[in-house]
Design a protein around this motif. Structure first.
Motif, PDB file in Angstrom:
ATOM      1  N   UNK A 185      35.890  52.292  49.559  1.00  0.00           N
ATOM      2  CA  UNK A 185      34.830  51.472  48.775  1.00  0.00           C
ATOM      3  C   UNK A 185      35.664  51.204  47.401  1.00  0.00           C
ATOM      4  N   UNK A 186      36.442  52.186  46.836  1.00  0.00           N
ATOM      5  CA  UNK A 186      37.096  51.812  45.368  1.00  0.00           C
ATOM      6  C   UNK A 186      38.242  51.027  45.707  1.00  0.00           C
ATOM      7  N   UNK A 187      38.912  51.023  46.902  1.00  0.00           N
ATOM      8  CA  UNK A 187      39.824  50.078  47.260  1.00  0.00           C
ATOM      9  C   UNK A 187      39.313  48.688  47.107  1.00  0.00           C
ATOM     10  N   UNK A 188      38.070  48.436  47.821  1.00  0.00           N
ATOM     11  CA  UNK A 188      37.580  47.266  47.944  1.00  0.00           C
ATOM     12  C   UNK A 188      37.186  46.522  46.365  1.00  0.00           C
ATOM     13  N   UNK A 189      36.666  47.259  45.605  1.00  0.00           N
ATOM     14  CA  UNK A 189      36.413  47.095  44.468  1.00  0.00           C
ATOM     15  C   UNK A 189      37.642  46.640  43.666  1.00  0.00           C
ATOM     16  N   UNK A 190      38.731  47.720  43.738  1.00  0.00           N
ATOM     17  CA  UNK A 190      39.988  47.591  42.979  1.00  0.00           C
ATOM     18  C   UNK A 190      40.624  46.092  43.437  1.00  0.00           C
ATOM     19  N   UNK A 191      40.776  45.702  44.559  1.00  0.00           N
ATOM     20  CA  UNK A 191      41.401  44.643  44.986  1.00  0.00           C
ATOM     21  C   UNK A 191      40.352  43.503  44.479  1.00  0.00           C
ATOM     22  N   UNK A 192      39.198  43.485  44.505  1.00  0.00           N
ATOM     23  CA  UNK A 192      38.523  42.529  43.814  1.00  0.00           C
ATOM     24  C   UNK A 192      38.699  42.316  42.401  1.00  0.00           C
ATOM     25  N   UNK A 193      38.910  43.384  41.696  1.00  0.00           N
ATOM     26  CA  UNK A 193      39.223  43.463  40.196  1.00  0.00           C
ATOM     27  C   UNK A 193      40.511  42.806  39.991  1.00  0.00           C
ATOM     28  N   UNK A 194      41.735  43.065  41.082  1.00  0.00           N
ATOM     29  CA  UNK A 194      42.925  42.523  40.928  1.00  0.00           C
ATOM     30  C   UNK A 194      43.099  40.997  40.665  1.00  0.00           C
ATOM     31  N   UNK A 195      42.199  40.347  41.786  1.00  0.00           N
ATOM     32  CA  UNK A 195      42.034  38.813  41.862  1.00  0.00           C
ATOM     33  C   UNK A 195      41.499  38.253  40.346  1.00  0.00           C
ATOM     34  N   UNK A 196      40.320  39.105  39.945  1.00  0.00           N
ATOM     35  CA  UNK A 196      39.687  38.641  38.704  1.00  0.00           C
ATOM     36  C   UNK A 196      40.689  38.812  37.491  1.00  0.00           C
ATOM     37  N   UNK A 197      41.546  39.775  37.583  1.00  0.00           N
ATOM     38  CA  UNK A 197      42.556  39.894  36.261  1.00  0.00           C
ATOM     39  C   UNK A 197      43.685  39.044  36.477  1.00  0.00           C
ATOM     40  N   UNK A 198      43.988  38.532  37.495  1.00  0.00           N
ATOM     41  CA  UNK A 198      45.091  37.607  37.785  1.00  0.00           C
ATOM     42  C   UNK A 198      44.380  36.245  37.166  1.00  0.00           C
ATOM     43  N   UNK A 199      43.188  35.981  37.745  1.00  0.00           N
ATOM     44  CA  UNK A 199      42.873  34.465  37.470  1.00  0.00           C
ATOM     45  C   UNK A 199      42.270  34.617  36.145  1.00  0.00           C
ATOM     46  N   UNK A 200      41.294  35.428  35.501  1.00  0.00           N
ATOM     47  CA  UNK A 200      40.680  35.103  34.464  1.00  0.00           C
ATOM     48  C   UNK A 200      41.699  35.323  33.202  1.00  0.00           C
TER      49      UNK A 200
END
Lengths: 450, 188
Positions: free
Chosen positions: A375-390
Motif C-alpha cells: 500500500x505504501x508503494x502505491x501511495x509513494x508512486x502517486x506522490x512521485x507523479x505529484x512531485x514531478x508535475x507540481x
C-alpha cells in the motif's frame, strides 16, 4: 528450467486437474457474498461522485479545477500517469514473465491483466477530460478534415501518447481475452447451469482444445507477447516524453524514459501485490497464490526500488553537477526542501526506503507487513507523479508568475470516480471470470506442485 | 452419413505421449488430440506446424510501410507545415512507426488466429467428451467405413494397451446447415 529450490512450491495441496478447475470456478458458482455487494455499493458511490465531477467539468469547464496558468497540469496528469503505471503490471507479468518462461506468473497473470485493462480505461479518462471540450475529443485522431486538411502534429509526444495508449489498450485486452478462451470452455463443459453453459459457451468461441488449436494458441500468445513487450517500454517512455521534451526544470532530463518505465512496473507490481493478497485471503486461494509467489514479487520490488533510489539520486546529482541554477532551485529548494518537501520525502520513503525491508526473508513471509508495504508503494508512486508535475510547474523561471496548486473537489471527485471504476471493474472480474488462469496452472502442475 | 470417432481417454500427459508414439508405431492414423493444456510433445508427434509467425512478420512489414506512407503523405505532400524548424520528413515518425507497427501486427495476428482456428463468438461445437477441457486427454481416431471389424478392434486394444482409462465411440454430428434451393417440383 524450473528449479524448485529457488522458487519454491507454486501449487500446493497435491492438486489434480479436476480439482484445479473446481477450485477456481467455485467462486463463480457460489452465492454472491455480502462483502461483494458492500464493496460494489462503495464503488458505485465513488462512481457517482466522479460522475458529478465529470458533469461539472464539462458544463463549467476546466475553470472548475484548481489548475492555473502556471500549474496547467494538475491532478489530471498525475492520475493519468499513476493509472498508466498501474496498468503496466499486467503486461509486465504476463508478457515479460511469459517471454522469460517464468512459471510463477500463471497464478497471477489473469488478475494482473484484468487490472491493466481497467487501469488503462481509468487513465484514458483524464486526458479526455483535460481537453475541456470533450465533444471535440476526436480531433486527436488524424482524419481527413475541412481545416486544410490540417493533420495532427506528428512531432508531439502528446500525439504519440494517443497512438501508444490506444495500442496498449487493444493489445492488453486481446491478450487477456485470448488467455481466457480455454477457461471459458472449461466452465462451459463443467457447469451444471444451463444459462452459464450458454453464456460461457458464447464467449468460449467454440474452443475444444484440439492439438492444432493449442499450437496456434501458444504461438499467438508468444507472438502477441513479443510484440507487446517493446510496447510496454514504448508507452511509458512516450508518457515520460510528455515531460522530458519540454524545457521545464526538473523535467528536461534524459533519464526520464527509463525512470518512468521502471517506475511504472514498480507501481504495477505494487498494485498486483495488494490485489493478490486480498484475493488469496478472500477466496481462499492460498494454495495457488502461495508464499513463493508473494516472495518472488517482493524480491522484484526490492530490486526495482533500488533502481528508483538510483534514479532519484541521479536526478539530484545531475541538478548539482549540471550547474544550472533553475534545476538546482527546483530540486533543492522546491523538492528536497520548501513548500513540497513533505510530498518529496513521502515519495522517497515509500518507494526507495520501505521496500528495503524485503531484504529479510522473515518480513517477506509476513503477509501483513508485505500488504502494508505494498500500500505504501502505491501511495509513494502517486506522490512521485505529484512531485514531478507540481513542483516543476509551480515555481519555474519567473518568480512573478509563481503559483501554488491545490486540487478542487471536482478534481478529487474525478480521481475518486476512477478509483470507483477500478474497484467496480475488479469486482465484476472477481464475480464472473475465473481469477486464475486454469489451463496455465494445470500446465505447470507437474513440475511445481506438492 | 454421420461419421464416428473412436476415442481413447487418458488421465496423464506422459501416458498420453507414450500412447501416441505406441499407436503411431502401429500405423494407426490419429485424427486429433484434445487436451485441457497445451502439450508440446503432441505438436511434434503429430507433425503440426503453424505459419503464424511468418504472417505476423508480413503484418509488421505491412504496418510499417502503410504508416510511413500515410505520415509522409500527410506531412510532406498533403499539408507541408514546419514544426520547430524540423524537416518535414522527420525522425519523430520513428516513434509512431514503432507503435503503429505493433498495433497493426497485433490486430492482424489475433484476427488471423481467430479466422484460421475458426473461432468466433457463439460458435456451437460438438463436444466429444466434456472432460477434455477439464481433466482428461483424448486421442481421436476416425472410424473409417473401410476399416474391418478386426482393424477397429486393433485400434481399441492399442488404446487400452497404451493406458487409456476408457475407450468410447462417439458419433460426429454435422451442425452445418446447408442452404438448399428448393427444387422446382417442390414449389409447384
Amino acid at each position: 528450467m524450473y528449479i524448485q529450490k529457488v522458487r519454491g512450491i507454486l501449487v500446493e495441496g497435491n492438486k489434480s486437474f479436476g480439482q484445479i478447475s473446481r477450485d477456481v470456478i467455485a467462486p463463480l458458482d457460489a452465492k454472491t457474498p455480502l462483502w461483494w455487494y458492500i464493496s460494489a455499493s462503495l464503488a458505485m458511490g465513488a462512481i457517482l461522485f466522479g460522475g458529478w465531477a465529470i458533469y461539472t467539468t464539462i458544463t463549467v469547464g476546466i475553470g472548475a479545477w484548481g489548475v492555473n496558468n502556471n500549474v496547467a497540469w494538475g491532478y489530471a496528469i498525475i492520475n493519468f500517469v499513476w493509472w498508466i503505471g498501474i496498468g503496466h503490471a499486467g503486461t509486465a507479468f504476463s508478457i515479460f514473465l511469459l517471454l522469460m518462461r517464468q512459471k510463477w506468473r500463471t497464478s497471477i497473470n489473469r488478475a494482473a491483466e484484468a487490472m491493466t485493462v481497467v487501469a488503462v480505461v481509468c487513465a484514458g479518462l483524464f486526458p479526455l477530460l483535460h481537453m475541456g471540450r470533450l465533444w471535440n475529443a476526436f480531433f486527436i485522431f488524424p482524419y481527413w478534415n475541412t481545416r486544410g486538411p490540417l493533420w495532427d502534429n506528428f512531432n508531439s509526444p502528446l500525439f504519440w501518447d494517443v497512438v501508444a495508449i490506444s495500442t496498449y489498450f487493444m493489445a492488453s485486452a486481446v491478450f487477456w481475452y485470448i488467455g481466457m478462451i480455454p477457461d471459458f470452455a472449461t466452465i462451459r463443459d463443467t457447469t451444471a447451469s444451463k444459462i452459464k453453459k450458454k453464456v460461457y459457451g458464447f464467449f468460449s468461441f467454440g474452443w475444444v482444445g484440439s492439438a492444432k488449436g493449442w499450437l496456434r494458441f501458444e504461438t499467438a500468445s508468444l507472438l502477441l507477447g513479443g510484440l507487446a513487450a517493446p510496447l510496454v517500454v514504448a508507452v511509458h517512455s512516450i508518457v515520460s516524453m510528455d515531460f522530458a521534451t519540454s524545457i521545464m526544470p526538473g523535467w528536461h532530463t534524459t533519464i526520464f524514459p527509463p525512470y518512468f518505465v521502471v517506475g511504472a512496473i514498480f507501481s504495477g507490481f505494487g498494485m498486483v501485490l495488494t490485489l493478490m493478497i486480498i484475493v488469496r485471503k478472500v477466496y481462499k486461494f492460498q494454495e495457488y497464490v502461495t508464499q513463493s509467489h508473494l516472495d518472488a514479487i517482493a524480491r522484484i520490488l526490492t530490486f526495482i526500488s533500488l533502481i528508483m533510489a538510483t534514479a532519484y539520486s541521479t536526478e539530484l546529482f545531475m541538478a548539482w553537477y549540471g550547474g544550472q541554477e533553475y534545476e538546482m532551485f527546483t530540486f533543492m529548494k522546491n523538492r528536497v526542501t520548501g513548500e513540497y518537501t513533505l510530498a518529496f520525502w513521502t515519495m522517497v520513503t515509500c518507494n526507495a526506503l520501505i521496500p528495503q525491508i524485503f531484504w529479510f526473508k522473515k518480513i517477506r513471509k509476513n503477509i501483513t507487513i508485505v500488504f502494508i508495504a505494498s500500500i505504501f508503494i502505491n501511495i509513494g508512486m502517486w506522490f512521485e507523479r505529484y512531485v514531478i508535475v507540481v513542483t516543476s510547474l509551480s515555481k519555474d523561471f519567473l518568480p512573478s508568475s509563481w503559483a501554488s496548486y491545490s486540487p478542487t473537489a471536482v478534481e478529487i471527485g474525478i480521481f475518486v470516480g476512477t478509483l470507483g471504476i477500478f474497484l467496480f471493474g475488479v469486482l465484476l472480474f472477481f464475480r464472473y471470470i475465473p481469477m486464475i488462469a486454469i489451463s496455465e496452472v494445470k500446465g505447470i502442475l507437474k513440475k511445481t506442485s506438492k | 452419413m454421420a461419421k464416428t470417432n473412436i476415442i481413447g481417454v487418458y488421465d496423464d500427459e506422459d501416458v498420453l505421449m507414450k500412447a501416441i508414439h505406441f499407436m503411431q508405431k502401429k500405423n494407426i492414423q490419429i485424427k486429433d488430440v484434445l487436451s485441457p493444456i497445451p502439450i508440446h510433445g503432441v505438436f511434434e508427434a503429430l507433425k503440426l506446424t503453424t505459419r503464424l509467425p511468418l504472417a505476423t512478420f508480413f503484418y509488421g512489414v505491412l504496418g510499417t510501410s502503410l504508416t510511413f506512407a500515410f505520415l509522409y503523405w500527410a506531412s510532406v505532400v498533403n499539408y507541408p507545415l514546419k514544426f520547430g524548424g524540423k524537416p518535414l520528413n522527420t525522425l519523430s515518425f520513428i516513434i509512431i512507426l514503432f507503435v503503429a507497427t505493433i498495433f497493426i501486427g497485433t490486430f492482424l495476428t489475433f484476427m488471423t488466429f481467430f479466422i484460421r482456428q475458426k473461432l468466433y463468438p457463439g460458435k456451437e461445437v460438438q463436444i466429444l467428451d466434456p472432460r477434455s477441457t477439464d481433466d482428461k486427454m483424448l486421442i481421436v481416431v476416425d472410424k473409417d467405413e473401410k476399416l474391418s471389424a478386426a482393424e477397429i478392434n486393433d485400434i481399441k486394444s492399442a488404446m487400452r494397451e497404451s493406458g487409456a482409462s476408457e475407450v468410447n465411440e462417439v458419433e460426429e454430428i454435422t451442425t452445418k446447415k446447408k442452404f438448399v434451393w428448393k427444387h422446382e417440383k417442390d414449389i409447384h
